[in-house]
Scaffold this motif. Structure first.
Motif, PDB file in Angstrom:
ATOM      1  N   THR A   1       0.833  -1.204   0.000  1.00 35.10           N
ATOM      2  CA  THR A   1       0.000   0.000   0.000  1.00 35.10           C
ATOM      3  C   THR A   1       0.865   1.250   0.000  1.00 35.10           C
ATOM      4  OG1 THR A   1      -1.749  -1.170   1.199  1.00 35.10           O
ATOM      5  CG2 THR A   1      -1.822   1.242   1.224  1.00 35.10           C
ATOM      6  N   PHE A   2       1.902   1.260   0.817  1.00 36.63           N
ATOM      7  CA  PHE A   2       2.822   2.396   0.875  1.00 36.63           C
ATOM      8  C   PHE A   2       3.498   2.616  -0.479  1.00 36.63           C
ATOM      9  CE2 PHE A   2       7.121   4.046   1.611  1.00 36.63           C
ATOM     10  CZ  PHE A   2       6.801   5.272   2.176  1.00 36.63           C
ATOM     11  N   LEU A   3       3.990   1.561  -1.089  1.00 36.54           N
ATOM     12  CA  LEU A   3       4.643   1.681  -2.398  1.00 36.54           C
ATOM     13  C   LEU A   3       3.681   2.182  -3.480  1.00 36.54           C
ATOM     14  CD1 LEU A   3       6.899  -1.506  -2.412  1.00 36.54           C
ATOM     15  CD2 LEU A   3       7.631   0.873  -2.197  1.00 36.54           C
ATOM     16  N   LEU A   4       2.460   1.723  -3.444  1.00 36.16           N
ATOM     17  CA  LEU A   4       1.459   2.198  -4.406  1.00 36.16           C
ATOM     18  C   LEU A   4       1.170   3.689  -4.215  1.00 36.16           C
ATOM     19  CD1 LEU A   4      -1.062  -0.784  -4.506  1.00 36.16           C
ATOM     20  CD2 LEU A   4       0.455  -0.016  -6.342  1.00 36.16           C
ATOM     21  N   LEU A   5       1.053   4.123  -2.974  1.00 45.29           N
ATOM     22  CA  LEU A   5       0.793   5.537  -2.700  1.00 45.29           C
ATOM     23  C   LEU A   5       1.966   6.414  -3.138  1.00 45.29           C
ATOM     24  CD1 LEU A   5      -0.967   5.403   0.778  1.00 45.29           C
ATOM     25  CD2 LEU A   5      -1.963   6.097  -1.399  1.00 45.29           C
ATOM     26  N   VAL A   6       3.176   5.994  -2.836  1.00 52.44           N
ATOM     27  CA  VAL A   6       4.356   6.757  -3.245  1.00 52.44           C
ATOM     28  C   VAL A   6       4.427   6.835  -4.766  1.00 52.44           C
ATOM     29  CG1 VAL A   6       6.890   6.734  -3.286  1.00 52.44           C
ATOM     30  CG2 VAL A   6       5.679   6.346  -1.141  1.00 52.44           C
ATOM     31  N   SER A   7       4.180   5.719  -5.432  1.00 54.93           N
ATOM     32  CA  SER A   7       4.181   5.707  -6.904  1.00 54.93           C
ATOM     33  C   SER A   7       3.121   6.656  -7.453  1.00 54.93           C
ATOM     34  CB  SER A   7       3.923   4.298  -7.428  1.00 54.93           C
ATOM     35  OG  SER A   7       4.935   3.421  -7.031  1.00 54.93           O
ATOM     36  N   PHE A   8       1.943   6.639  -6.864  1.00 56.88           N
ATOM     37  CA  PHE A   8       0.853   7.522  -7.308  1.00 56.88           C
ATOM     38  C   PHE A   8       1.254   8.984  -7.170  1.00 56.88           C
ATOM     39  CE2 PHE A   8      -2.817  10.109  -6.099  1.00 56.88           C
ATOM     40  CZ  PHE A   8      -3.578  10.000  -7.259  1.00 56.88           C
TER      41      PHE A   8
ATOM     42  N   HIS B   1      15.275  19.864 -12.369  1.00 51.60           N
ATOM     43  CA  HIS B   1      16.096  19.499 -11.211  1.00 51.60           C
ATOM     44  C   HIS B   1      16.036  18.004 -10.909  1.00 51.60           C
ATOM     45  CE1 HIS B   1      16.751  23.699 -10.346  1.00 51.60           C
ATOM     46  NE2 HIS B   1      15.456  23.901 -10.394  1.00 51.60           N
ATOM     47  N   ASN B   2      14.885  17.393 -11.161  1.00 54.49           N
ATOM     48  CA  ASN B   2      14.700  15.981 -10.852  1.00 54.49           C
ATOM     49  C   ASN B   2      13.899  15.355 -11.986  1.00 54.49           C
ATOM     50  OD1 ASN B   2      13.748  13.480  -9.862  1.00 54.49           O
ATOM     51  ND2 ASN B   2      13.755  14.225  -7.765  1.00 54.49           N
ATOM     52  N   SER B   3      14.516  14.447 -12.723  1.00 52.94           N
ATOM     53  CA  SER B   3      13.834  13.860 -13.876  1.00 52.94           C
ATOM     54  C   SER B   3      12.704  12.921 -13.468  1.00 52.94           C
ATOM     55  CB  SER B   3      14.835  13.123 -14.762  1.00 52.94           C
ATOM     56  OG  SER B   3      15.453  12.084 -14.039  1.00 52.94           O
ATOM     57  N   LEU B   4      12.740  12.391 -12.274  1.00 55.81           N
ATOM     58  CA  LEU B   4      11.688  11.484 -11.828  1.00 55.81           C
ATOM     59  C   LEU B   4      10.385  12.238 -11.557  1.00 55.81           C
ATOM     60  CD1 LEU B   4      10.941   8.581 -10.991  1.00 55.81           C
ATOM     61  CD2 LEU B   4      11.709   9.157  -8.697  1.00 55.81           C
ATOM     62  N   THR B   5      10.466  13.343 -10.839  1.00 61.15           N
ATOM     63  CA  THR B   5       9.265  14.114 -10.494  1.00 61.15           C
ATOM     64  C   THR B   5       9.064  15.330 -11.384  1.00 61.15           C
ATOM     65  OG1 THR B   5      10.466  15.453  -8.882  1.00 61.15           O
ATOM     66  CG2 THR B   5       9.407  13.437  -8.074  1.00 61.15           C
ATOM     67  N   SER B   6      10.030  15.609 -12.243  1.00 55.64           N
ATOM     68  CA  SER B   6      10.003  16.771 -13.135  1.00 55.64           C
ATOM     69  C   SER B   6       9.983  18.092 -12.373  1.00 55.64           C
ATOM     70  CB  SER B   6       8.810  16.712 -14.100  1.00 55.64           C
ATOM     71  OG  SER B   6       8.925  15.607 -14.951  1.00 55.64           O
ATOM     72  N   SER B   7      10.589  18.153 -11.209  1.00 57.82           N
ATOM     73  CA  SER B   7      10.693  19.437 -10.512  1.00 57.82           C
ATOM     74  C   SER B   7      11.607  20.331 -11.347  1.00 57.82           C
ATOM     75  CB  SER B   7      11.212  19.267  -9.089  1.00 57.82           C
ATOM     76  OG  SER B   7      12.500  18.726  -9.080  1.00 57.82           O
ATOM     77  N   TYR B   8      11.288  21.614 -11.392  1.00 59.17           N
ATOM     78  CA  TYR B   8      11.944  22.490 -12.356  1.00 59.17           C
ATOM     79  C   TYR B   8      12.034  23.925 -11.879  1.00 59.17           C
ATOM     80  CZ  TYR B   8       7.213  24.067 -13.300  1.00 59.17           C
ATOM     81  OH  TYR B   8       5.958  24.587 -13.158  1.00 59.17           O
TER      82      TYR B   8
ATOM     83  N   ILE C   1       4.295  10.297  -7.063  1.00 63.07           N
ATOM     84  CA  ILE C   1       5.371  10.626  -7.996  1.00 63.07           C
ATOM     85  C   ILE C   1       4.818  10.809  -9.405  1.00 63.07           C
ATOM     86  CG2 ILE C   1       7.413   9.692  -9.162  1.00 63.07           C
ATOM     87  CD1 ILE C   1       8.216   8.480  -6.452  1.00 63.07           C
ATOM     88  N   ILE C   2       3.955   9.902  -9.833  1.00 64.29           N
ATOM     89  CA  ILE C   2       3.375   9.995 -11.176  1.00 64.29           C
ATOM     90  C   ILE C   2       2.508  11.236 -11.302  1.00 64.29           C
ATOM     91  CG2 ILE C   2       1.725   8.896 -12.742  1.00 64.29           C
ATOM     92  CD1 ILE C   2       2.882   6.182 -11.700  1.00 64.29           C
ATOM     93  N   THR C   3       1.711  11.523 -10.286  1.00 60.51           N
ATOM     94  CA  THR C   3       0.839  12.697 -10.312  1.00 60.51           C
ATOM     95  C   THR C   3       1.662  13.988 -10.357  1.00 60.51           C
ATOM     96  OG1 THR C   3      -0.841  11.509  -9.064  1.00 60.51           O
ATOM     97  CG2 THR C   3      -1.025  13.895  -9.093  1.00 60.51           C
ATOM     98  N   SER C   4       2.686  14.069  -9.540  1.00 66.56           N
ATOM     99  CA  SER C   4       3.555  15.247  -9.516  1.00 66.56           C
ATOM    100  C   SER C   4       4.219  15.454 -10.868  1.00 66.56           C
ATOM    101  CB  SER C   4       4.607  15.076  -8.420  1.00 66.56           C
ATOM    102  OG  SER C   4       5.537  16.111  -8.451  1.00 66.56           O
ATOM    103  N   SER C   5       4.743  14.395 -11.437  1.00 61.06           N
ATOM    104  CA  SER C   5       5.399  14.475 -12.736  1.00 61.06           C
ATOM    105  C   SER C   5       4.421  14.938 -13.818  1.00 61.06           C
ATOM    106  CB  SER C   5       5.985  13.117 -13.102  1.00 61.06           C
ATOM    107  OG  SER C   5       6.612  13.172 -14.356  1.00 61.06           O
ATOM    108  N   TYR C   6       3.217  14.404 -13.800  1.00 63.40           N
ATOM    109  CA  TYR C   6       2.200  14.770 -14.793  1.00 63.40           C
ATOM    110  C   TYR C   6       1.861  16.261 -14.711  1.00 63.40           C
ATOM    111  CZ  TYR C   6      -2.353  15.229 -16.995  1.00 63.40           C
ATOM    112  OH  TYR C   6      -3.395  15.653 -17.769  1.00 63.40           O
ATOM    113  N   PHE C   7       1.585  16.748 -13.508  1.00 65.82           N
ATOM    114  CA  PHE C   7       1.188  18.143 -13.377  1.00 65.82           C
ATOM    115  C   PHE C   7       2.346  19.105 -13.650  1.00 65.82           C
ATOM    116  CE2 PHE C   7      -2.481  16.357 -11.071  1.00 65.82           C
ATOM    117  CZ  PHE C   7      -3.469  16.943 -11.844  1.00 65.82           C
ATOM    118  N   HIS C   8       3.562  18.735 -13.286  1.00 66.24           N
ATOM    119  CA  HIS C   8       4.707  19.578 -13.620  1.00 66.24           C
ATOM    120  C   HIS C   8       4.897  19.647 -15.130  1.00 66.24           C
ATOM    121  CE1 HIS C   8       6.702  19.128  -9.423  1.00 66.24           C
ATOM    122  NE2 HIS C   8       5.900  20.176  -9.467  1.00 66.24           N
ATOM    123  N   SER C   9       4.718  18.536 -15.814  1.00 72.00           N
ATOM    124  CA  SER C   9       4.832  18.526 -17.275  1.00 72.00           C
ATOM    125  C   SER C   9       3.770  19.417 -17.915  1.00 72.00           C
ATOM    126  CB  SER C   9       4.708  17.102 -17.812  1.00 72.00           C
ATOM    127  OG  SER C   9       5.767  16.306 -17.347  1.00 72.00           O
ATOM    128  N   LYS C  10       2.554  19.361 -17.402  1.00 74.09           N
ATOM    129  CA  LYS C  10       1.472  20.220 -17.921  1.00 74.09           C
ATOM    130  C   LYS C  10       1.805  21.694 -17.686  1.00 74.09           C
ATOM    131  CE  LYS C  10      -2.283  18.948 -19.037  1.00 74.09           C
ATOM    132  NZ  LYS C  10      -2.901  18.793 -20.341  1.00 74.09           N
TER     133      LYS C  10
END
Length: 72
Positions: free
Chosen positions: A18-25, A57-64, A27-36
């Protein structure tokens, strides 16, 4: 019949998955919205005749960091 050790391991496994699924969610959500955001900011900058200065700054989360440099 399941003994206490098996129950503990099953509970720990469920919590871990459950923890891994939440963390993955997140990360994916953050990356998606940063890309948008990057896409929208870039389009607006180019519409105004600016030059995009973008640093990822971070290719995984797309922080910029983003800057639209306008020529004067």
């Amino acid at each position: 019949m399941i003994n206490k050790k098996s129950q503990f391991l099953l509970g720990l496994t469920i919590i871990s998955v459950t923890f891994l699924l939440l963390v993955s969610f997140f990360i994916i959500t953050s990356s998606y919205f940063h890309s948008k955001e990057i896409g929208e900011f870039t389009a607006q900058c180019y519409e105004r005749g600016g030059e995009v200065l973008l640093e990822i700054h971070n290719s995984l989360t797309s922080s910029y960091s983003f800057e639209c440099k306008m020529d004067k």
